[in-house]
Design a protein around this motif. Sequence first.
Motif, mmCIF file in Angstrom:
data_model
loop_
_atom_site.group_PDB
_atom_site.id
_atom_site.type_symbol
_atom_site.label_atom_id
_atom_site.label_comp_id
_atom_site.label_asym_id
_atom_site.label_seq_id
_atom_site.Cartn_x
_atom_site.Cartn_y
_atom_site.Cartn_z
ATOM 1 N N GLY A 21 -80.122 7.435 -72.282
ATOM 2 C CA GLY A 21 -80.783 7.320 -71.087
ATOM 3 C C GLY A 21 -79.886 8.046 -69.957
ATOM 4 O O GLY A 21 -78.567 8.688 -70.080
ATOM 5 N N PRO A 22 -79.458 7.851 -68.850
ATOM 6 C CA PRO A 22 -79.060 9.199 -67.788
ATOM 7 C C PRO A 22 -78.149 7.878 -67.903
ATOM 8 O O PRO A 22 -77.981 7.882 -66.793
ATOM 9 C CB PRO A 22 -80.059 9.253 -66.417
ATOM 10 C CG PRO A 22 -81.159 7.972 -66.775
ATOM 11 C CD PRO A 22 -81.086 7.629 -68.030
ATOM 12 N N LYS A 23 -76.812 8.861 -68.538
ATOM 13 C CA LYS A 23 -75.335 8.002 -67.492
ATOM 14 C C LYS A 23 -74.612 9.692 -67.739
ATOM 15 O O LYS A 23 -74.581 10.309 -68.182
ATOM 16 C CB LYS A 23 -74.616 7.456 -68.617
ATOM 17 C CG LYS A 23 -75.930 6.120 -69.107
ATOM 18 C CD LYS A 23 -75.190 5.231 -69.681
ATOM 19 C CE LYS A 23 -76.150 4.482 -70.337
ATOM 20 N NZ LYS A 23 -75.442 3.562 -71.699
ATOM 21 N N THR A 24 -73.396 9.312 -66.454
ATOM 22 C CA THR A 24 -71.868 9.829 -66.312
ATOM 23 C C THR A 24 -71.063 10.245 -67.741
ATOM 24 O O THR A 24 -70.281 9.742 -66.763
ATOM 25 C CB THR A 24 -71.696 9.815 -64.399
ATOM 26 O OG1 THR A 24 -71.188 8.671 -65.147
ATOM 27 C CG2 THR A 24 -73.332 10.256 -63.508
ATOM 28 N N LEU A 25 -71.585 10.310 -68.518
ATOM 29 C CA LEU A 25 -70.536 10.328 -69.630
ATOM 30 C C LEU A 25 -69.886 11.245 -69.746
ATOM 31 O O LEU A 25 -69.846 11.512 -71.223
ATOM 32 C CB LEU A 25 -71.136 10.066 -70.904
ATOM 33 C CG LEU A 25 -71.407 8.891 -70.742
ATOM 34 C CD1 LEU A 25 -72.470 7.824 -71.991
ATOM 35 C CD2 LEU A 25 -71.168 7.110 -70.185
ATOM 36 N N ILE A 26 -68.917 11.790 -69.225
ATOM 37 C CA ILE A 26 -67.900 13.080 -68.866
ATOM 38 C C ILE A 26 -66.613 12.723 -69.207
ATOM 39 O O ILE A 26 -66.354 11.738 -68.845
ATOM 40 C CB ILE A 26 -67.558 14.105 -67.876
ATOM 41 C CG1 ILE A 26 -68.799 14.077 -66.970
ATOM 42 C CG2 ILE A 26 -66.649 14.785 -67.328
ATOM 43 C CD1 ILE A 26 -69.218 15.536 -67.584
#
Lengths: 190, 190
Positions: free
Chosen positions: A6-11
């Motif tokens: 799903g949409p996640k900010t996984l930087i």
Amino acid sequence: MKKSLGPKTLIYPTPVLIVGSYNADGTANIMTAAWGGVASSKPASVAVSIRSATATHGNILQRKAFTISIPCESQAMVADYAGLVSGREHNKMAELGLTPVPSDQVDAPYAAEFPLVLECRLAAVHELGMHTQFIGEVVDVKADYGIVTEGNHVDVTLLRPIVYAMGAQAYFGLGHQLGKAFEMGKGAVE
Amino acid sequence: MKKSLGPKTLIYPTPVLIVGSYNADGTANIMTAAWGGVASSKPASVAVSIRSATATHGNILQRKAFTISIPCESQAMVADYAGLVSGREHNKMAELGLTPVPSDQVDAPYAAEFPLVLECRLAAVHELGMHTQFIGEVVDVKADYGIVTEGNHVDVTLLRPIVYAMGAQAYFGLGHQLGKAFEMGKGAVE
């Protein structure tokens, strides 16, 4: 085969940035942010994203300036505290025993104890939903003499910055060197 | 007492981001960028700054989409190569033996070999001097099963992301855990 998350900010990694600003009453405030990074090389610019509910948000808009300090490994507890409580109810600098120093370049303070400080003039404001992204033009950098090597370079192995990792919601140190940038890649292709 | 170093973008750590895009002829291109990070939590958004001279810059504007992959430690040489040569003259994916995969969410490709991929819809474009900052809304994240733990969390100690450090111009691994975020700070003030 990969799993859809799903949409996640996984930087990974994200930095630990201490944002310094002046409250309306002139006291120095700090908060910790991990959403940010370098924005442009010229003019030297950095980005930091901050929620509008924070004291820092209003402070930056008011004074058109902020500082970003990079804490070192031994300051992880201090950095975490500055992200836990609000500058509206707490004088975090005083509580943490930090020494406010006025920037000689911009209308914002920093804490003397952090080893590296970027003094930023507010250059742009981008509304991106939950967070406002502030672009700061770096007017000057102040670094502890102990982390600066010949040619005015910051030695990251002396700085010992903190790495923040989402998911784990944990802070890490710097590991071993994997190789030189713009160099090791030359061996990747025959 | 601190030393003045002038205006520099000394944020530590910075990530190593592999930006995937389609060239005009439909071939998959990658480039490496370290100027970027999380931009907003909601909608989940990331920022990456790219020079207009690159093939990737035009590709993103054309297709309004890109991917960001996070390489792991053992891919540092591959990541460095993708930052050394231009997609105008090199089919970097082919040269590096990488497998292009079309995103099922946006009009951009990624390499199957990188463990973590953010599929991004172009949400905003900010001209910031030497670099253009692209804001991507993360539509989905794809992760190797081997790095995903219970609750669909990415385990950063399994991911083993690369840390880039300016000055040293070197890549580093992740070090030891310093403590838990939103937790260890509770002990900072009496």
